[in-house]
Structure formats: structure tokens, C-alpha cells
Scaffold this motif. Structure first.
Motif, short mmCIF file in Angstrom:
data_model
loop_
_atom_site.label_atom_id
_atom_site.label_comp_id
_atom_site.label_asym_id
_atom_site.label_seq_id
_atom_site.Cartn_x
_atom_site.Cartn_y
_atom_site.Cartn_z
N LEU A 144 -6.36 33.04 8.85
CA LEU A 144 -6.81 31.64 8.93
C LEU A 144 -6.55 31.09 10.33
CD1 LEU A 144 -6.73 28.85 6.44
CD2 LEU A 144 -5.44 28.47 8.53
N GLN B 95 -11.34 41.70 9.67
CA GLN B 95 -12.27 40.63 9.30
C GLN B 95 -13.70 41.14 9.46
OE1 GLN B 95 -12.82 37.77 7.41
NE2 GLN B 95 -10.97 37.09 8.44
N LYS C 172 -18.60 37.39 8.89
CA LYS C 172 -17.81 36.16 8.83
C LYS C 172 -17.50 35.65 10.24
CE LYS C 172 -14.05 34.12 6.24
NZ LYS C 172 -13.12 34.35 5.13
N TRP D 215 -19.88 27.50 9.99
CA TRP D 215 -19.14 27.65 8.73
C TRP D 215 -19.62 26.69 7.64
CZ3 TRP D 215 -16.46 23.48 6.93
CH2 TRP D 215 -16.13 22.48 7.86
N ASN E 158 -20.17 30.09 0.43
CA ASN E 158 -18.79 30.38 0.02
C ASN E 158 -18.16 31.52 0.82
OD1 ASN E 158 -20.17 32.53 -1.02
ND2 ASN E 158 -19.56 32.20 -3.14
N PHE F 19 -16.58 31.17 3.48
CA PHE F 19 -15.28 30.61 3.86
C PHE F 19 -14.70 29.89 2.65
CE2 PHE F 19 -17.73 31.10 7.68
CZ PHE F 19 -16.82 31.66 8.57
N ASP F 20 -13.44 30.18 2.35
CA ASP F 20 -12.82 29.55 1.19
C ASP F 20 -12.43 28.09 1.50
OD1 ASP F 20 -10.19 29.47 2.36
OD2 ASP F 20 -9.71 31.44 1.53
N GLU F 21 -11.94 27.40 0.50
CA GLU F 21 -11.63 25.97 0.63
C GLU F 21 -10.62 25.68 1.74
OE1 GLU F 21 -10.46 22.32 -2.35
OE2 GLU F 21 -9.52 24.27 -2.71
N ARG F 22 -9.58 26.49 1.84
CA ARG F 22 -8.57 26.27 2.89
C ARG F 22 -9.14 26.58 4.27
NH1 ARG F 22 -3.05 25.86 1.84
NH2 ARG F 22 -2.51 27.46 3.35
N GLU F 23 -9.95 27.62 4.39
CA GLU F 23 -10.57 27.94 5.68
C GLU F 23 -11.49 26.81 6.12
OE1 GLU F 23 -10.65 32.83 5.42
OE2 GLU F 23 -12.30 31.67 4.54
N ARG F 24 -12.31 26.30 5.19
CA ARG F 24 -13.21 25.20 5.53
C ARG F 24 -12.42 23.96 5.96
NH1 ARG F 24 -15.86 27.15 0.88
NH2 ARG F 24 -15.10 25.38 -0.34
#
Length: 151
Positions: free
Chosen positions: A34, A64, A68, A75, A80, A82-87
Motif C-alpha cells: 500500500l 505486484q 495494477k 485508480w 475493484n 484497488f481495494d477500499e483501503r488502497e482507494r
């Protein structure tokens, strides 16, 4: 473009101090992948060729997927991937990096606080500040990206 000066040689104590902050970030509870994605996004915003090259290589070495990495700058449109925390981290990195334009609005703070606890958010913001510093050093003194040395 040629290198202007070698700040590692001129101010080793200052560079070491920055390295201490980097070490702090890497020992934090933030996932290294991250942090690397955030570093890449900040370097894209600042157009730092040296750091773009380095962080792309780091992400590849850490496994990685290239798809991605290629979509970090887009992004928001990457579904999806990128997950919620990455976004949330990427959005926070953008608004903090562009602080003079954004003034880091309450909405941005509330969004990132929804997925990061206080300590994580402080550590993430330290990481963002550090990468902006590294970008400014590399750009100002014209650090040469590894990719240009390989050609």
C-alpha cells in the motif's frame, strides 16, 4: 538532463534523517505494498522520473501485477482492482500532495478516517510528506532514473 549535484554526498546527515523517517514508515502497521502504491501515485503527480522508475521496479520486485501498476494513475476508473483501503490511501495521497490546491477538505478526511485508524492515518500522512520531499530532492537536483542508465 544532467545531475546538478549529489545531495547524498553533500548532506549525508540530512539524507540519513530522511532514511530514518522511511524506516519508521516501513515498520508501521501500514502494508508495504500500500505504501509503495502511494509512493508511486505521489511520484506520478509530481512527475518525478527518478522515483517513478524506482517505485515501479520496487512494486514489480514485490510481485505486484503490472496491470495494477499501470492503472495507479487511473485508480478511480479501475473498478475493484484497488481495494477500499488502497482507494482511500490514494485519494488521501492526492489531496495531501496537492494541499495548496485542495486545502485537504473535510470530506477527504472523513473518507480516509472511515477505513484507517488514527495511528495509520498519521503514519500514512508522514509517508506522503516523505515522498513529496524525496520527489522534490530528486527533481531539483536531477537524479538520473535507473532506466536511462540502462539504455
Amino acid at each position: 538532463m544532467s545531475k546538478r549535484l549529489d545531495y547524498n554526498q553533500i548532506a549525508p546527515a540530512g539524507v540519513k534523517a530522511l532514511g530514518g523517517v522511511y524506516g519508521y514508515v516501513m515498520q508501521s502497521s501500514l502494508p508495504p505494498a500500500l505504501v509503495d502504491l502511494v509512493y508511486l501515485r505521489i511520484s506520478q503527480i509530481n512527475n518525478c522520473a527518478y522515483c517513478l522508475d524506482m517505485h515501479t521496479r520496487d512494486l514489480i520486485k514485490k510481485g505486484q501485477k503490472i496491470e495494477k501498476i499501470a492503472l495507479v494513475q487511473a485508480w478511480r476508473e479501475a473498478g475493484n482492482l484497488f481495494d477500499e483501503r488502497e482507494r482511500a490511501a490514494l485519494a488521501w495521497a492526492e489531496t495531501v500532495t496537492r494541499v495548496a490546491e485542495t486545502n485537504v477538505p473535510n470530506e477527504a478526511y472523513e473518507a480516509v478516517r472511515a477505513v484507517f485508524d488514527e495511528r495509520e492515518l498519521v503514519d500514512l500522512t508522514i509517508a506522503i510528506g516523505l515522498m513529496n520531499t524525496y520527489n522534490r530532492m530528486a527533481i531539483s537536483f536531477r537524479n538520473t532514473p535507473q532506466a536511462t542508465l540502462e539504455n
